[in-house]
Design an enzyme around this catalytic site. Structure first.
Site, PDB file in Angstrom:
ATOM      1  N   ARG A   1      -5.247   6.363  -3.618  1.00  0.00           N
ATOM      2  CA  ARG A   1      -5.564   5.037  -3.558  1.00  0.00           C
ATOM      3  C   ARG A   1      -5.717   4.375  -2.080  1.00  0.00           C
ATOM      4  O   ARG A   1      -6.317   3.458  -1.699  1.00  0.00           O
ATOM      5  CB  ARG A   1      -4.442   4.097  -4.251  1.00  0.00           C
ATOM      6  CG  ARG A   1      -4.836   2.780  -3.956  1.00  0.00           C
ATOM      7  CD  ARG A   1      -4.186   1.750  -5.122  1.00  0.00           C
ATOM      8  NE  ARG A   1      -4.812   1.852  -6.387  1.00  0.00           N
ATOM      9  CZ  ARG A   1      -4.664   1.243  -7.470  1.00  0.00           C
ATOM     10  NH1 ARG A   1      -3.394   0.452  -7.481  1.00  0.00           N
ATOM     11  NH2 ARG A   1      -4.830   1.330  -8.581  1.00  0.00           N
TER      12      ARG A   1
ATOM     13  N   GLU B   1      -0.152   1.430  -1.517  1.00  0.00           N
ATOM     14  CA  GLU B   1      -0.201   2.615  -0.939  1.00  0.00           C
ATOM     15  C   GLU B   1      -1.195   2.238   0.391  1.00  0.00           C
ATOM     16  O   GLU B   1      -0.907   3.061   1.471  1.00  0.00           O
ATOM     17  CB  GLU B   1      -0.865   3.394  -1.760  1.00  0.00           C
ATOM     18  CG  GLU B   1       0.272   4.021  -2.815  1.00  0.00           C
ATOM     19  CD  GLU B   1       0.436   3.218  -4.035  1.00  0.00           C
ATOM     20  OE1 GLU B   1      -0.414   2.044  -3.967  1.00  0.00           O
ATOM     21  OE2 GLU B   1       1.178   3.763  -4.751  1.00  0.00           O
TER      22      GLU B   1
ATOM     23  N   LYS C   1      13.276  -6.532 -18.329  1.00  0.00           N
ATOM     24  CA  LYS C   1      12.949  -5.101 -18.766  1.00  0.00           C
ATOM     25  C   LYS C   1      14.180  -4.446 -19.462  1.00  0.00           C
ATOM     26  O   LYS C   1      15.324  -4.526 -19.141  1.00  0.00           O
ATOM     27  CB  LYS C   1      12.809  -4.446 -17.214  1.00  0.00           C
ATOM     28  CG  LYS C   1      12.187  -3.077 -17.591  1.00  0.00           C
ATOM     29  CD  LYS C   1      11.523  -2.656 -16.055  1.00  0.00           C
ATOM     30  CE  LYS C   1      10.851  -1.313 -16.193  1.00  0.00           C
ATOM     31  NZ  LYS C   1      10.220  -1.055 -14.797  1.00  0.00           N
TER      32      LYS C   1
HETATM   33  C1  LIG Z   1      -0.868   2.840  -7.751  1.00  0.00           C
HETATM   34  C2  LIG Z   1       0.474   3.164  -8.270  1.00  0.00           C
HETATM   35  N1  LIG Z   1       1.520   3.279  -7.387  1.00  0.00           N
HETATM   36  C3  LIG Z   1       2.759   3.511  -8.113  1.00  0.00           C
HETATM   37  C4  LIG Z   1       2.773   3.607  -9.294  1.00  0.00           C
HETATM   38  C5  LIG Z   1       4.274   3.806  -9.969  1.00  0.00           C
HETATM   39  N2  LIG Z   1       4.656   2.831 -10.889  1.00  0.00           N
HETATM   40  C6  LIG Z   1       4.415   2.918 -12.198  1.00  0.00           C
HETATM   41  S1  LIG Z   1       5.028   1.431 -12.950  1.00  0.00           S
HETATM   42  C7  LIG Z   1       5.420   0.980 -11.374  1.00  0.00           C
HETATM   43  C8  LIG Z   1       6.299  -0.288 -11.549  1.00  0.00           C
HETATM   44  C9  LIG Z   1       5.497  -1.495 -12.093  1.00  0.00           C
HETATM   45  O1  LIG Z   1       6.194  -2.598 -12.066  1.00  0.00           O
HETATM   46  P1  LIG Z   1       5.641  -3.744 -12.710  1.00  0.00           P
HETATM   47  O2  LIG Z   1       4.203  -4.050 -12.729  1.00  0.00           O
HETATM   48  O3  LIG Z   1       6.664  -5.014 -12.686  1.00  0.00           O
HETATM   49  O4  LIG Z   1       5.900  -3.492 -14.136  1.00  0.00           O
HETATM   50  P2  LIG Z   1       7.387  -3.267 -15.169  1.00  0.00           P
HETATM   51  O5  LIG Z   1       7.550  -1.616 -15.068  1.00  0.00           O
HETATM   52  O6  LIG Z   1       8.364  -4.014 -14.337  1.00  0.00           O
HETATM   53  O7  LIG Z   1       6.894  -3.639 -16.641  1.00  0.00           O
HETATM   54  C10 LIG Z   1       5.366   1.724 -10.452  1.00  0.00           C
HETATM   55  C11 LIG Z   1       5.638   1.548  -9.007  1.00  0.00           C
HETATM   56  C12 LIG Z   1       1.573   3.315 -10.320  1.00  0.00           C
HETATM   57  N3  LIG Z   1       1.920   3.640 -11.625  1.00  0.00           N
HETATM   58  N4  LIG Z   1       0.585   3.478  -9.548  1.00  0.00           N
END
Ligand SMILES: Cc1ncc(C[n+]2csc(CCOP(=O)(O)OP(=O)(O)O)c2C)c(N)n1
Ligand SMILES: CC(=O)[C@@H](O)[C@H](O)COP(=O)(O)O
Ligand SMILES: [Mg+2]
Length: 644
Positions: free
Chosen positions: A402, A374, A288
């Protein structure tokens, strides 16, 4: 190449508007193209702000996917979609990439209305495999070619919905390809058993020689993949462990492979594309923030950034202002936990966003980051409450959507004292409609047993956190917005608010404004304007959307000529409940002019909050207009309308 926020010179990227242009390039040019693409992303986000780290991590993967697959006929579904900026640049939107997350500009997430290369919208995580499966099965049923390709991050793999989809994936056979983008990061470092499992897959016990690996592969993978095995050293690493979890779910597991190495990505994706059997899960390992030193060095890998100087990485700093609601919440909760050992807190992968990173620093043993989960967070909190703990479930309004059945079934029906700290309630600005906290009052205040509060300012938030902490009679929620408070002094000692009791903030005689939450500031401004027009105006902060302060509301509705409710929420919230009460109690039988003001029944695009409020007609001017229009409204009753 100048990088001072203007467009860097990109000789190859300038030749690529669509994936079809990309596919004309020789494979050995793709490295340069990816480098230019990365610079363009950095340059653009330096101007717009937004999500940077995740997009930088998938520059090569995006290039390889569009090079190998026949997008848009192959349907590419990005999970969350916050990493989609390289994808947007390669799919005809480079000319608008500097309009990201601005009114009328490009969405910061994938969006169907924006492009045929965005077959599915996103922003809430863990939906991509289900959606890609839908596309794949539809193509199969229609006899059409075309794959469903889901790119899902390791963080997003912690949500149950991803497993619901994988459990069903056999339906699609080789039409479904899941690419697991494993950068060992969520917004914060990932948590839980899955993260440990993926780490084991990547850092395998020993590095098998390719020869041994090839033999293993011969037993595991469809024939065409054997060739890829011989081309990529990283196959050996993963196969020592094998993707057992995914294989048990019916996937051919391929990987882990280096997600920044195009010489490995391309042949693997070509083989997976041509595999006779499936579904396949390709496990790519990425970094990342890759390729931009300030992002790589940052703890959060520049997950979400303000505009920044691309040379230094220094982000634009907001002028110093009042503390954020999130910060006030965290501080107040810490104070409660110092008094009460039963207080604990749960976040669903948003420790910094909810302020629970601060609470966790103070009470590490009473803080739980359950990952992007969630639904689990809510029922886990219900279990904690049932056993005598006092759990605060800190979840953004939009993400709590959710877990609605868990809220109803596991918390409300059982009347368990779970405390819900609902951050980002109301409009959120640039994240737009997928993140707006529009519906929490609507979806919570309709539930029996629930207490639903909205803080008018940060002092009220302190009182409400305390009220939540000591409320053991069932579920209770406090909502508060994204951003900074009003600057009001914080109380040294929090008060326990009387449940269901509002307060008069300004006394008048002709007009009554019944406000819920932070629209109080605009309500008071409107009262000043109305007063200057000779209209004596009362302003009440109802504090509770449930239970209503019926005595106060009845007094206001029976002693004022016009009453207006205002809330930063969708229809079906406070206004609906006041209207229902007024109707039930015959308070609108005698010509009372009662109006409700709420968010418009539309999904608002990305924008700045102040513009969103103006568009939503929820500012002081709109309140004044509503009152004056109501007063002008001919009160001779329905017959007049009929004759008009
Ligand atoms: C249901 C939900 N909960 C929380 C979030 C907030 N959120 C956005 S990106 C993220 C992290 C995602 O991690 P990953 O899938 O590993 O993607 P990366 O950012 O590492 O590329 C979170 C928790 C969300 N978008 N959707
Ligand atoms: C992509 C995503 O869902 C999160 O990064 C979200 O954008 C965070 O919102 P805040 O910036 O309000 O914390
Ligand atoms: Mg990740």
């Amino acid at each position: 190449m100048s990088l001072m926020n203007d467009r860097p010179s990109t000789p190859l990227l300038d030749q690529v508007v669509w994936p079809a242009d990309l596919r004309k390039l020789q494979p050995d040019r793709l490295r340069q193209l990816a480098d230019e693409l990365r610079q363009e992303v950095i340059s653009a986000v330096g101007v717009t702000g937004g999500h940077l780290g995740s997009g930088l991590g998938v520059v090569e993967l995006t290039t390889a996917i569009h090079y190998v697959f026949d997008t848009p006929n192959d349907k590419l579904v990005w999970d969350v979609g916050h990493q989609c900026y390289p994808h947007k640049i390669l799919t005809g939107r480079r000319d608008r990439i500097r309009t990201l997350r601005q009114g009328g500009g490009l969405s910061g997430f994938t969006k169907r209305a924006e492009s045929e290369y965005d077959p599915f919208g996103a922003a809430h995580s863990s939906t991509s495999i289900s959606a890609a499966l839908g596309f794949a099965v539809a193509n199969r049923m229609q006899g059409k070619p075309g794959k469903g390709i889901a790119v899902i991050g390791d963080g997003s793999m912690s949500a149950g919905m991803a497993y619901e989809a994988m459990n069903n994936a056999r339906e699609a056979g080789n039409r479904l390809i899941v690419i697991l983008n494993d950068n060992d990061m969520s917004i914060a470092p990932p948590v839980g058993g899955l993260s440990a499992y993926l780490a084991r897959l990547v850092s395998s016990r020993e590095f098998l020689g390719l020869r041994d690996l090839a033999k293993r592969l011969a037993r595991r993978l469809p024939r065409p993949l054997h060739n890829a095995a011989r081309k990529t050293d990283e196959f050996a690493r993963g196969m020592a462990m094998g993707g057992t979890l995914f294989e048990e779910l019916g996937f051919y597991y391929v990987g882990p492979i280096d997600g920044h190495n195009l010489d490995q990505l391309i042949p693997v994706l070509e083989n997976v594309r041509d595999a006779a059997e499936g579904p396949c899960l390709v496990h790519v390992v990425t970094q990342k923030g890759k390729g931009y030193a300030p992002a790589e060095a940052a703890a959060d890998k520049y997950h979400g950034v303000q505009k920044f100087d691309v040379i230094t990485g220094a982000q634009a700093k907001a002028p110093p202002g009042p503390p954020s609601y999130t910060g006030v919440f965290a501080k107040a909760l810490i104070a409660e936990a110092e008094r009460d050992p039963a207080i604990c807190a749960i976040t669903a992968a948003m420790p910094s966003g909810t302020g629970l990173d601060k609470f966790g620093a103070a009470f590490p043993d009473r803080t739980f980051d359950v990952g992007i989960a969630e639904q689990h967070a809510v029922t886990f909190a219900a279990g904690l409450a049932a056993q005598g703990m006092r759990p605060f479930c800190a979840i953004y309004s939009t993400f709590l959507q959710r877990a609605y059945d868990q809220v109803v079934h596991d918390v409300a029906i059982q009347n368990l004292p779970v405390r819900f700290a609902i951050d980002r309630a109301g409009l959120v600005g640039a994240d737009g409609s997928t993140h707006a906290g529009s519906f929490d009052v609507t979806y919570l205040a309709s539930l029996p047993n629930f207490v639903v509060m909205a803080a008018a300012d940060e002092a009220e938030l302190v009182h409400m956190v305390h009220t939540c902490a000591v409320h053991d009679d069932g579920p209770i929620a406090v909502r508060y917005p994204r951003g900074n408070g009003t600057g009001i002094a914080l109380p040294a000692t929090p008060e326990r608010l009387e449940i269901g009791k509002g307060r008069i903030v300004r006394e008048g005689r002709q007009v009554a404004i019944l406000s819920l939450g932070t629209r109080l500031e605009e309500a008071l401004k409107a009262a000043e304007t109305l007063e200057a027009k000779g209209l004596s105006t009362t302003v009440a902060d109802l504090r509770f959307a449930k239970p209503l302060d019926e005595a106060l509301i009845r007094r206001l509705l029976t002693t004022h000529e016009v009453a207006v409710t205002i809330e930063e929420g969708a229809v079906g919230g406070l206004g609906a409940h006041v209207l229902t009460m007024a109707s039930d109690q015959g308070l609108i039988d005698n010509g009372l002019k009662l109006r409700t003001m709420r968010l418009p029944d539309i999904f608002q695009d990305q924008d700045k909050p102040e513009k969103q409020y103006a568009d939503a007609r929820l500012d002081a001017g709109a309140i004044v207009d509503t009152v004056l229009t109501a007063l002008r409204h001919n009160s001779t009753g329905i017959g007049t309308e009929a004759r008009a």
